[in-house]
Design a protein around this motif. Structure first.
Motif, short mmCIF file in Angstrom:
data_model
loop_
_atom_site.label_atom_id
_atom_site.label_comp_id
_atom_site.label_asym_id
_atom_site.label_seq_id
_atom_site.Cartn_x
_atom_site.Cartn_y
_atom_site.Cartn_z
N ASP A 18 0.82 -1.21 0.00
CA ASP A 18 0.00 0.00 0.00
C ASP A 18 0.86 1.27 0.00
N LEU A 19 1.86 1.30 -0.85
CA LEU A 19 2.80 2.42 -0.89
C LEU A 19 2.13 3.67 -1.46
N LYS A 20 2.32 4.78 -0.77
CA LYS A 20 1.82 6.08 -1.23
C LYS A 20 2.97 7.09 -1.21
N VAL A 21 3.20 7.74 -2.34
CA VAL A 21 4.22 8.77 -2.46
C VAL A 21 3.56 10.04 -2.97
N VAL A 22 3.76 11.14 -2.27
CA VAL A 22 3.11 12.39 -2.66
C VAL A 22 4.16 13.45 -2.98
N PHE A 23 3.77 14.40 -3.84
CA PHE A 23 4.57 15.57 -4.14
C PHE A 23 3.74 16.80 -3.82
N GLU A 28 -0.51 21.93 -2.27
CA GLU A 28 -1.39 20.76 -2.34
C GLU A 28 -0.57 19.50 -2.56
N CYS A 29 -1.01 18.41 -1.92
CA CYS A 29 -0.32 17.12 -2.06
C CYS A 29 -0.95 16.32 -3.20
N HIS A 30 -0.12 15.87 -4.11
CA HIS A 30 -0.58 15.08 -5.25
C HIS A 30 0.11 13.72 -5.21
N ARG A 31 -0.68 12.66 -5.36
CA ARG A 31 -0.15 11.31 -5.23
C ARG A 31 0.46 10.82 -6.54
N ALA A 32 1.78 10.61 -6.50
CA ALA A 32 2.47 10.04 -7.66
C ALA A 32 2.40 8.52 -7.63
N VAL A 33 2.33 7.96 -6.43
CA VAL A 33 2.12 6.53 -6.22
C VAL A 33 0.99 6.40 -5.22
N ASP A 34 -0.06 5.67 -5.61
CA ASP A 34 -1.30 5.69 -4.85
C ASP A 34 -1.74 4.29 -4.45
N GLY A 35 -1.14 3.76 -3.37
CA GLY A 35 -1.58 2.47 -2.84
C GLY A 35 -1.08 1.27 -3.61
N VAL A 36 0.17 1.30 -4.08
CA VAL A 36 0.73 0.19 -4.87
C VAL A 36 1.21 -0.92 -3.94
N ARG A 72 7.70 12.84 -0.95
CA ARG A 72 7.91 12.08 0.29
C ARG A 72 7.02 10.85 0.31
N ILE A 73 7.45 9.83 1.05
CA ILE A 73 6.62 8.65 1.26
C ILE A 73 5.58 9.00 2.31
N ALA A 74 4.30 8.89 1.93
CA ALA A 74 3.22 9.32 2.81
C ALA A 74 2.48 8.16 3.46
N GLY A 75 2.78 6.94 3.07
CA GLY A 75 2.07 5.81 3.66
C GLY A 75 2.55 4.49 3.09
N GLY A 76 2.17 3.41 3.76
CA GLY A 76 2.55 2.07 3.32
C GLY A 76 3.87 1.62 3.90
N ARG A 77 4.26 0.42 3.52
CA ARG A 77 5.52 -0.16 4.00
C ARG A 77 6.29 -0.79 2.84
N ILE A 78 7.62 -0.77 2.97
CA ILE A 78 8.50 -1.47 2.04
C ILE A 78 9.36 -2.39 2.89
N LEU A 79 9.19 -3.68 2.73
CA LEU A 79 9.85 -4.66 3.58
C LEU A 79 10.88 -5.45 2.78
N LEU A 80 12.12 -5.47 3.26
CA LEU A 80 13.18 -6.31 2.69
C LEU A 80 13.32 -7.52 3.61
N HIS A 81 12.98 -8.69 3.09
CA HIS A 81 12.94 -9.89 3.91
C HIS A 81 14.32 -10.48 4.11
N ASP A 82 14.51 -11.08 5.28
CA ASP A 82 15.79 -11.70 5.62
C ASP A 82 16.07 -12.88 4.71
N ALA A 83 17.34 -13.07 4.37
CA ALA A 83 17.70 -14.13 3.44
C ALA A 83 17.56 -15.52 4.04
N THR A 84 17.64 -15.62 5.37
CA THR A 84 17.59 -16.94 6.02
C THR A 84 16.34 -17.14 6.86
#
Length: 346
Positions: A18-23, A28-36, A72-84
């Motif tokens: 649910d990544l959200k990036v706004v400019f 005014e905030c405009h969403r360049a990435v809207d809940g991906v 800026r990142i306005a919402g959501g998470r980006i998770l890098l999972h552990d290799a093991t």
């Protein structure tokens, strides 16, 4: 296939939720990435596809926290999972700009190939200086060991006489050679994830094919996962395992590459495929998608694609918010699509 191998291959190395990036523009905030949302499976290539302005590169830059003001990142998470440990993950969005983990992440755990190699390489430092710097920053190696690794990686990406190339500057190499150097820099620390942002845009067709083949072969050899940003569905067919189709900051369709290319569900995906030159006779007029991607300041109501969509229905597609994503196939095994007209076509 061995069950343990199958499970490992299907486990994600990266999850975007649910990544959200706004400019911020004129207050005014405009969403360049809207809940991906998407996941890159271990040892596979995920291609993110769409026209210029759809949010592909902004999504990629967000993973390395390279979005600059007024974005800026306005919402959501980006998770890098552990290799093991599949239950452990690093939340990239929670890192501060001064966090040491962020420096370990960039170029170490996650690397990026940018569109234009001349903007990625320093013109005043030799090729060897730049590759060795990446090794010394992320590995417990001395200068001699870093030099050995740099020579080995230059050879692995197909650069002849790598010992001599170490002492050359970027302007002394051809465009294809420079792109191979950038790939070597990105892979020399054996990252878990490689982000390739339009890696062949500045190259001619022959060199493009060589670079794509190189990325795929190195990916398979090293087991690195790849997030490929492109607008070219021909590149997707040649390289990808999975596909995410983006339009105006949203993921409108996703799924296994073969299903998406052979049985596209969203009208935008179908339009992109229809516009490929190879699918038409010599005398046919090449189809195109009418209109263009709207500005962030003029996003239409309803489905963002409806002003350009041949299937758009007034009163349905042009009202309310954007369509919700629906799973395709049992348990979503065929991916997902965000279209109100899916199922209505004959």
């Amino acid at each position: 296939m061995n069950q343990a191998i199958a499970t490992s291959a299907s486990a994600p190395v990266l999850s975007v939720e649910d990544l959200k990036v706004v400019f911020e523009i004129d207050g005014e905030c405009h969403r360049a990435v809207d809940g991906v949302s998407f996941a890159v499976r271990r040892g596979t290539v995920l291609a993110v596809v769409g026209e210029s302005g759809c949010g592909k590169s902004v999504t990629a830059y967000s993973i390395l926290r390279l979005i600059q003001s007024p974005g800026r990142i306005a919402g959501g998470r980006i998770l890098l999972h552990d290799a093991t440990d599949e239950t452990a993950a690093l939340d990239i969005t929670a890192l501060s700009e001064r966090d040491d983990l962020l420096y370990q992440l960039r170029g170490g755990m996650v690397s990026m190939i940018f569109q234009e190699p001349m903007t990625s390489l320093s013109p005043v430092h030799t090729i060897g200086n730049q590759i060795c710097e990446a090794i010394l920053l992320h590995q417990p190696a001395d200068v001699a060991e870093a030099t050995r690794q740099a020579v080995a990686m230059l050879g692995a990406v197909g650069i002849p006489a790598p010992e001599r190339r170490l002492h050359q500057y970027p302007h002394e190499l051809s465009g294809g050679m420079r792109q191979r150097v950038v790939i070597a820099m990105a892979l020399v620390c054996r990252p878990r994830l490689l982000i390739a942002d339009e890696p062949t845009t500045a190259l001619d067709v022959t060199i493009q094919a060589q670079i794509l083949t190189l990325i795929r072969s190195l990916q398979e050899e090293m087991g690195t996962s790849v997030l490929l940003i492109t607008h070219d569905l021909g590149v997707v067919a040649q390289t990808a395992d999975d596909v995410v189709v983006m339009y105006l900051g949203r993921a409108v369709e996703s799924g296994p590459m073969r299903r998406v290319l052979k049985q596209p569900q969203h009208p935008y995906t179908r339009a992109l495929l229809d516009s490929l030159p190879g699918l038409h006779g010599h005398r046919d007029r090449l189809p195109s998608i009418r209109g263009s991607v709207p500005m962030l300041t003029a996003i239409p109501p309803g489905c963002p694609f409806h002003p350009r969509c041949p299937l758009a229905e007034p009163g349905l597609c042009d009202v309310g918010g954007a369509p919700l994503t629906r799973p395709l196939g049992p348990g979503g095994c065929d991916g997902s699509v965000a279209c109100l007209k899916v199922g209505d076509r004959g």
